[in-house]
Design a protein around this motif. Structure first.
Motif, mmCIF file in Angstrom:
data_model
loop_
_atom_site.group_PDB
_atom_site.id
_atom_site.type_symbol
_atom_site.label_atom_id
_atom_site.label_comp_id
_atom_site.label_asym_id
_atom_site.label_seq_id
_atom_site.Cartn_x
_atom_site.Cartn_y
_atom_site.Cartn_z
ATOM 1 N N PHE A 78 6.240 -23.899 13.280
ATOM 2 C CA PHE A 78 5.610 -23.487 11.793
ATOM 3 C C PHE A 78 6.471 -24.672 11.193
ATOM 4 O O PHE A 78 5.339 -25.247 9.989
ATOM 5 C CB PHE A 78 5.861 -22.731 10.896
ATOM 6 C CG PHE A 78 5.022 -21.590 12.019
ATOM 7 C CD1 PHE A 78 3.670 -21.329 11.859
ATOM 8 C CD2 PHE A 78 4.754 -20.147 12.173
ATOM 9 C CE1 PHE A 78 2.709 -21.235 12.016
ATOM 10 C CE2 PHE A 78 3.941 -19.656 13.321
ATOM 11 C CZ PHE A 78 2.566 -20.030 12.886
ATOM 12 N N VAL A 79 7.674 -25.326 10.878
ATOM 13 C CA VAL A 79 8.644 -26.550 9.805
ATOM 14 C C VAL A 79 7.165 -27.531 10.298
ATOM 15 O O VAL A 79 7.874 -28.353 9.021
ATOM 16 C CB VAL A 79 9.604 -26.558 10.127
ATOM 17 C CG1 VAL A 79 10.371 -27.021 10.257
ATOM 18 C CG2 VAL A 79 10.665 -25.344 10.218
ATOM 19 N N TYR A 80 7.201 -28.178 11.221
ATOM 20 C CA TYR A 80 6.668 -29.682 12.072
ATOM 21 C C TYR A 80 5.409 -29.109 11.342
ATOM 22 O O TYR A 80 5.596 -30.006 10.510
ATOM 23 C CB TYR A 80 6.553 -29.618 13.320
ATOM 24 C CG TYR A 80 5.798 -30.397 13.337
ATOM 25 C CD1 TYR A 80 6.491 -32.180 13.665
ATOM 26 C CD2 TYR A 80 4.623 -30.468 14.123
ATOM 27 C CE1 TYR A 80 5.813 -33.457 13.616
ATOM 28 C CE2 TYR A 80 3.475 -31.906 14.276
ATOM 29 C CZ TYR A 80 4.232 -32.499 13.838
ATOM 30 O OH TYR A 80 3.199 -33.877 14.420
ATOM 31 N N LEU A 81 4.153 -28.311 11.139
ATOM 32 C CA LEU A 81 3.219 -28.073 10.692
ATOM 33 C C LEU A 81 3.468 -28.260 9.212
ATOM 34 O O LEU A 81 2.742 -29.277 8.494
ATOM 35 C CB LEU A 81 2.658 -27.300 11.794
ATOM 36 C CG LEU A 81 2.193 -27.402 12.838
ATOM 37 C CD1 LEU A 81 1.347 -25.558 13.343
ATOM 38 C CD2 LEU A 81 1.271 -27.952 13.040
ATOM 39 N N ALA A 82 4.379 -27.492 8.498
ATOM 40 C CA ALA A 82 3.967 -27.331 7.504
ATOM 41 C C ALA A 82 5.150 -28.277 6.585
ATOM 42 O O ALA A 82 4.730 -28.643 5.555
ATOM 43 C CB ALA A 82 5.433 -26.229 6.957
ATOM 44 N N ASP A 83 6.035 -29.325 7.226
ATOM 45 C CA ASP A 83 6.957 -29.881 5.712
ATOM 46 C C ASP A 83 6.674 -31.536 7.021
ATOM 47 O O ASP A 83 6.581 -32.146 6.098
ATOM 48 C CB ASP A 83 8.253 -29.993 6.002
ATOM 49 C CG ASP A 83 9.113 -30.686 5.862
ATOM 50 O OD1 ASP A 83 8.436 -31.685 4.782
ATOM 51 O OD2 ASP A 83 10.551 -30.665 6.200
ATOM 52 N N VAL A 84 6.891 -31.493 8.056
ATOM 53 C CA VAL A 84 6.542 -32.881 9.195
ATOM 54 C C VAL A 84 5.775 -34.068 9.148
ATOM 55 O O VAL A 84 5.268 -34.662 8.385
ATOM 56 C CB VAL A 84 7.784 -32.853 10.117
ATOM 57 C CG1 VAL A 84 8.342 -33.853 11.060
ATOM 58 C CG2 VAL A 84 9.022 -32.433 10.218
ATOM 59 N N ARG A 85 4.899 -32.801 9.443
ATOM 60 C CA ARG A 85 3.524 -33.440 9.960
ATOM 61 C C ARG A 85 2.827 -33.753 7.739
ATOM 62 O O ARG A 85 2.015 -34.484 8.207
ATOM 63 C CB ARG A 85 2.699 -32.410 10.345
ATOM 64 C CG ARG A 85 1.149 -32.973 10.803
ATOM 65 C CD ARG A 85 0.407 -31.996 11.474
ATOM 66 N NE ARG A 85 -0.875 -32.088 12.211
ATOM 67 C CZ ARG A 85 -2.161 -32.325 11.674
ATOM 68 N NH1 ARG A 85 -2.018 -32.615 10.103
ATOM 69 N NH2 ARG A 85 -3.206 -32.803 12.151
#
Length: 94
Positions: A78-85
């Protein structure tokens, strides 16, 4: 219906939804270049690919969507999808 059948069905749905989210995040991480990660000031591509790949593996091996490792890797996805991506996508659109 038996209470245990309902619980089992709900757990099966949760398992597949969280697995799909982790697979999507992992696949997305593979698509961006390594330079994009450093340009966005995020963790490196190999680090994200290892984290997200381990998340998929842990869920498939332990098959418990509510285990402590699975929850930790779900949060990472979720961190990847909400922030990094989104940060990586903004760099490639310019």
């Amino acid at each position: 219906m038996d209470v245990f059948q309902v619980e089992g069905t709900i757990m099966l749905v949760v398992f597949f939804v969280l697995l799909a989210i982790k697979i999507y995040a992992f696949g997305s991480a593979l698509l961006f270049s390594g330079e994009s990660y450093s340009a966005a000031n995020k963790l490196t591509k190999p680090a994200w690919c290892i984290i997200l790949g381990l998340g998929v593996a842990v869920q498939l091996i332990f098959q418990s969507p509510l285990g402590i490792l699975s929850i930790a890797f779900t949060i990472a996805a979720f961190v990847y999808l909400a922030d990094v991506r989104p940060a990586l996508a903004n760099l490639t659109r310019r």
